[in-house]
Design a protein around this motif. Structure first.
Motif, short mmCIF file in Angstrom:
data_model
loop_
_atom_site.label_atom_id
_atom_site.label_comp_id
_atom_site.label_asym_id
_atom_site.label_seq_id
_atom_site.Cartn_x
_atom_site.Cartn_y
_atom_site.Cartn_z
N GLY A 24 0.82 -1.21 0.00
CA GLY A 24 0.00 0.00 0.00
C GLY A 24 0.85 1.26 0.00
N PRO A 25 0.24 2.40 -0.24
CA PRO A 25 0.99 3.66 -0.29
C PRO A 25 1.40 4.14 1.10
N ARG A 26 2.61 4.61 1.17
CA ARG A 26 3.13 5.27 2.37
C ARG A 26 4.29 6.16 1.92
N PRO A 27 4.00 7.35 1.43
CA PRO A 27 5.08 8.24 0.96
C PRO A 27 6.07 8.56 2.08
N ILE A 28 7.34 8.32 1.80
CA ILE A 28 8.39 8.52 2.80
C ILE A 28 9.44 9.45 2.22
N PHE A 29 9.63 10.58 2.90
CA PHE A 29 10.61 11.57 2.47
C PHE A 29 10.87 12.50 3.64
N GLN A 30 11.86 13.37 3.46
CA GLN A 30 12.20 14.37 4.48
C GLN A 30 12.46 15.67 3.73
N LEU A 31 11.79 16.74 4.14
CA LEU A 31 11.90 17.97 3.37
C LEU A 31 11.69 19.19 4.26
N ALA A 48 12.08 0.80 5.65
CA ALA A 48 11.64 2.20 5.70
C ALA A 48 10.12 2.27 5.64
N HIS A 49 9.51 1.41 4.83
CA HIS A 49 8.05 1.39 4.77
C HIS A 49 7.47 1.08 6.15
N GLY A 50 8.08 0.13 6.83
CA GLY A 50 7.59 -0.24 8.15
C GLY A 50 7.78 0.84 9.19
N SER A 51 8.91 1.53 9.13
CA SER A 51 9.22 2.54 10.15
C SER A 51 8.71 3.94 9.77
#
Length: 192
Positions: A24-31, A48-51
């Motif tokens: 499933g979707p889980r956008p992960i980024f830092q900005l 990373a998806h899990g955390s």
């Protein structure tokens, strides 16, 4: 700031690829608009998806080691933005590694998000997907070897997966010649 908050809410709510993402979707980024360094990678991994934290795995440990960064420095959004080519975990490939980044993501979000980084000084192009997005198709090893040609804006790097240990044994110049310059360029970008 309202437009940035609105954009980030829109990105975090993205469901364009939902039917094609196994977890499933889980956008992960830092900005953050104050970031001077951008880590442009391929896509979040399963950990990373899990955390929900980018590079929260062994590849992140290796990348931080290459950069000469502590976890605190790496995860400081005031200085470091992390924006992969695809923001969600794409699943596994038949080869045993992760699948390529979903092609819908970068055209939809990348330029809009980078447009929110007015202080950006240096972009680390981590892996062939990030390099190909910026430069077009080409050999990753040669780009890393010729990194000086892309400075001061870009610094191409291999992907820091477990496979990079094999690559580094075949290319000892990376550790002796490239990594010291990488660390110096990062420090200079953050000091500007």
């Amino acid at each position: 700031m309202d437009s940035l908050h609105s954009l980030l809410a829109e990105v975090r709510g993205c469901r364009v690829c939902a039917d094609m993402l196994p977890l499933g979707p889980r956008p992960i980024f830092q900005l953050s608009p104050t970031a001077k360094l951008l880590v442009a990678s391929q896509a979040p991994g399963s950990k990373a998806h899990g955390s929900g934290v980018p590079f929260s795995d062994a590849s992140g440990d290796r990348l931080r080691e290459w950069m000469g960064f502590s976890e605190a420095e790496f995860y400081d959004p005031a200085n470091v933005a992390i924006l992969p080519m695809a923001l969600c975990y794409p699943g596994r490939a038949n080869s045993g590694g992760d699948a390529p980044p979903r092609p819908e993501c970068a055209p939809l979000w990348r330029e809009r998000l980078i447009g929110e980084l007015p202080m950006l000084r240096l972009t680390l192009l981590v892996g062939s997907y990030a390099q190909n997005h910026v430069f077009g198709p080409g050999p990753m090893t040669e780009r890393v070897r010729r990194y000086r040609e892309f400075l001061p804006r870009y610094f191409p790097l291999p992907h820091p997966s477990w496979r990079s240990a094999i690559w580094m044994k075949r290319n000892p110049w990376f550790q002796s010649d490239v990594l010291p310059v990488l660390r110096s360029e990062i420090r200079q970008a953050l000091a500007d």
